[in-house]
Write a protein that holds these residues in place. Structure first.
Motif, PDB file in Angstrom:
ATOM      1  N   GLU A 197      33.182  44.724  37.676  1.00 23.84           N
ATOM      2  CA  GLU A 197      31.845  44.123  37.612  1.00 23.84           C
ATOM      3  C   GLU A 197      30.756  45.136  37.931  1.00 23.84           C
ATOM      4  O   GLU A 197      29.649  45.068  37.393  1.00 23.84           O
ATOM      5  CB  GLU A 197      31.738  42.934  38.567  1.00 23.84           C
ATOM      6  CG  GLU A 197      32.601  41.742  38.200  1.00 23.84           C
ATOM      7  CD  GLU A 197      33.945  41.781  38.893  1.00 23.84           C
ATOM      8  OE1 GLU A 197      34.684  40.782  38.823  1.00 23.84           O
ATOM      9  OE2 GLU A 197      34.265  42.821  39.511  1.00 23.84           O
ATOM     10  N   ASP A 202      27.034  43.891  37.470  1.00 22.64           N
ATOM     11  CA  ASP A 202      27.096  42.627  38.202  1.00 22.64           C
ATOM     12  C   ASP A 202      27.859  42.832  39.515  1.00 22.64           C
ATOM     13  O   ASP A 202      28.896  42.214  39.755  1.00 22.64           O
ATOM     14  CB  ASP A 202      27.781  41.557  37.340  1.00 22.64           C
ATOM     15  CG  ASP A 202      27.664  40.163  37.947  1.00 22.64           C
ATOM     16  OD1 ASP A 202      26.900  39.996  38.919  1.00 22.64           O
ATOM     17  OD2 ASP A 202      28.340  39.235  37.449  1.00 22.64           O
ATOM     18  N   ALA A 205      28.995  39.867  41.753  1.00 26.29           N
ATOM     19  CA  ALA A 205      30.255  39.164  41.470  1.00 26.29           C
ATOM     20  C   ALA A 205      31.403  39.823  42.220  1.00 26.29           C
ATOM     21  O   ALA A 205      32.291  39.138  42.751  1.00 26.29           O
ATOM     22  CB  ALA A 205      30.525  39.160  39.971  1.00 26.29           C
ATOM     23  N   ILE A 324      36.712  35.838  37.645  1.00 28.89           N
ATOM     24  CA  ILE A 324      35.392  35.209  37.506  1.00 28.89           C
ATOM     25  C   ILE A 324      35.444  33.840  38.178  1.00 28.89           C
ATOM     26  O   ILE A 324      36.293  33.011  37.869  1.00 28.89           O
ATOM     27  CB  ILE A 324      35.007  35.057  36.018  1.00 28.89           C
ATOM     28  CG1 ILE A 324      34.942  36.428  35.351  1.00 28.89           C
ATOM     29  CG2 ILE A 324      33.668  34.341  35.877  1.00 28.89           C
ATOM     30  CD1 ILE A 324      34.694  36.366  33.857  1.00 28.89           C
ATOM     31  N   ASP A 325      34.554  33.632  39.122  1.00 31.32           N
ATOM     32  CA  ASP A 325      34.544  32.371  39.857  1.00 31.32           C
ATOM     33  C   ASP A 325      35.907  32.118  40.504  1.00 31.32           C
ATOM     34  O   ASP A 325      36.515  31.059  40.314  1.00 31.32           O
ATOM     35  CB  ASP A 325      34.188  31.214  38.919  1.00 31.32           C
ATOM     36  CG  ASP A 325      32.998  30.438  39.448  1.00 31.32           C
ATOM     37  OD1 ASP A 325      32.484  30.808  40.502  1.00 31.32           O
ATOM     38  OD2 ASP A 325      32.602  29.466  38.792  1.00 31.32           O
TER      39      ASP A 325
END
Length: 364
Positions: A197, A202, A205, A324-325
């Motif tokens: 990321e 990002d 993240a 992700i998440d």
């Protein structure tokens, strides 16, 4: 200039443990199946891992002018009998694929291969077209996953391609690999992250994922004591794993923790992982080494190649999740099960994986 029996082409000598193992596997295959004794690789001169594997590194330590390394690669290809593109996701851009195609044209024979490779995702239609040209020109291409194989069949239906496997499991039958396996396990959980990321802009993240992982480890440590070992698979000074592991270590409260730095010997990482009770593996070959050493792994998927690996070995969905998440509750449950010796091992037997890996060469 020295002549070579085979030139290994890949992202080699860049302080990446996974690529180091792929180079070792490609070299072993070239020696066994192409009778190659004098082997070179597209790595910078002075590469420690090339020295350890008795492979000539043909690039410069520092480029003297733009395009210097490309010229050195072309000269090496001209002085090589066979081209072996060994492992990895190395077919993305038209520019890079054209270079690989040029190696085939320059080398001394028509017997060249790409083994254990992945195709795509292509950056544009031109990359796809050039990849089709490469597949048609290459004597044999072994695709490590079904998605790549389907792509190859679609864009180059007459090319000599086969669905094979990642190269690394083939190393499990090599004496150096077997001797690297630890006889006993330590009371330790490993973590091997990738700062993907950060390079896409990002970083938040990445920091969030580290917080979720740290919270999980801190919570479980209150219930059962263990060490944490953060394994740098990529030791590049600018692109490596150390910063993300350093951030995670700072988030771990009272847990005994150490960072295991990159070493130019992939068998050292095999040994370290084989000592663990379990590992959180974001780096693909951390998951591969865990599988091959019988080490319980929670695979943190950040790329299609990770999903493909999990599917192909029959990794339980209970022990895999997207980065992700990231699902903190699922991570806690999965890691608690590993600590309770309640891990569901992948369905594919290690011996069968080794056979699949060797099909890169038997098919050729």
């Amino acid at each position: 200039m020295k002549r070579f029996d085979a030139l290994l082409v890949g992202y080699y000598g860049m302080h990446n443990t996974g690529d180091d193992m792929l180079m070792a596997a490609a070299a072993a295959g070239a020696r066994r199946h192409l009778m190659a004794n004098n082997i070179a690789a597209t790595a910078a001169r002075g590469s420690d891992v090339c020295y350890a594997l008795n492979i000539s590194a043909i690039q410069s330590k520092k480029q003297k002018f733009r395009g210097h390394d490309r010229i050195l690669k072309y000269i090496a290809a001209t002085n090589s009998r066979h081209i072996v593109i060994g492992g990895g996701s190395v077919f993305h851009t038209a520019k890079d694929i054209r270079q690989k195609l040029q190696y085939l044209k320059l080398a001394g024979s028509n017997k060249h291969c790409a083994v254990g490779v992945g195709l795509g995702p292509f950056v544009d239609s031109e990359a796809e077209r050039v990849c089709a040209d490469f597949l048609n020109r290459c004597d044999f291409t072994g695709l490590r996953d079904r998605v790549s194989f389907d792509i190859a069949r679609s864009i180059a239906p007459n090319a000599n391609v086969a669905l094979t496997f990642d190269l690394a499991p083939g190393m499990s039958i090599e004496p150096d690999f077997v001797s690297a396996l630890a006889p006993n396990r330590d009371n330790a959980i490993g973590v091997a992250l990738c700062p993907v990321e950060r390079f896409s802009g990002d970083e938040n993240a990445e920091l969030h994922r580290n917080s979720v992982i740290a919270n999980t480890l801190n919570k479980l440590y209150k219930q059962e004591k263990f060490e944490v070992r953060l394994i740098d698979f990529n030791g590049h000074p600018d692109l490596g794993d150390h910063p993300v592991h350093q951030d995670l270590r700072q988030k771990l409260k009272n847990i005994p923790c150490e960072i295991i730095h990159y070493a130019a010997d992939p068998m050292r990482a095999v040994n370290q992982i084989s000592r663990l009770r379990g590992i959180l593996a974001m780096r693909l070959h951390a998951a591969v080494f865990a599988y091959l050493s019988g080490t319980p792994a929670i695979v943190l998927n950040y790329h299609p190649k990770c999903h493909n690996w999990c599917r192909d070995i029959g990794q339980s969905e209970d022990f895999g999740m997207d980065t992700i998440d990231i699902d903190g509750a699922k991570l806690e449950t999965s890691l608690a099960r590993i600590l309770a010796d309640d891990y569901t091992f992948p369905q594919l037997a290690i011996g069968a994986a080794a056979e699949k890996a060797m099909s890169n060469w038997s098919s050729y």
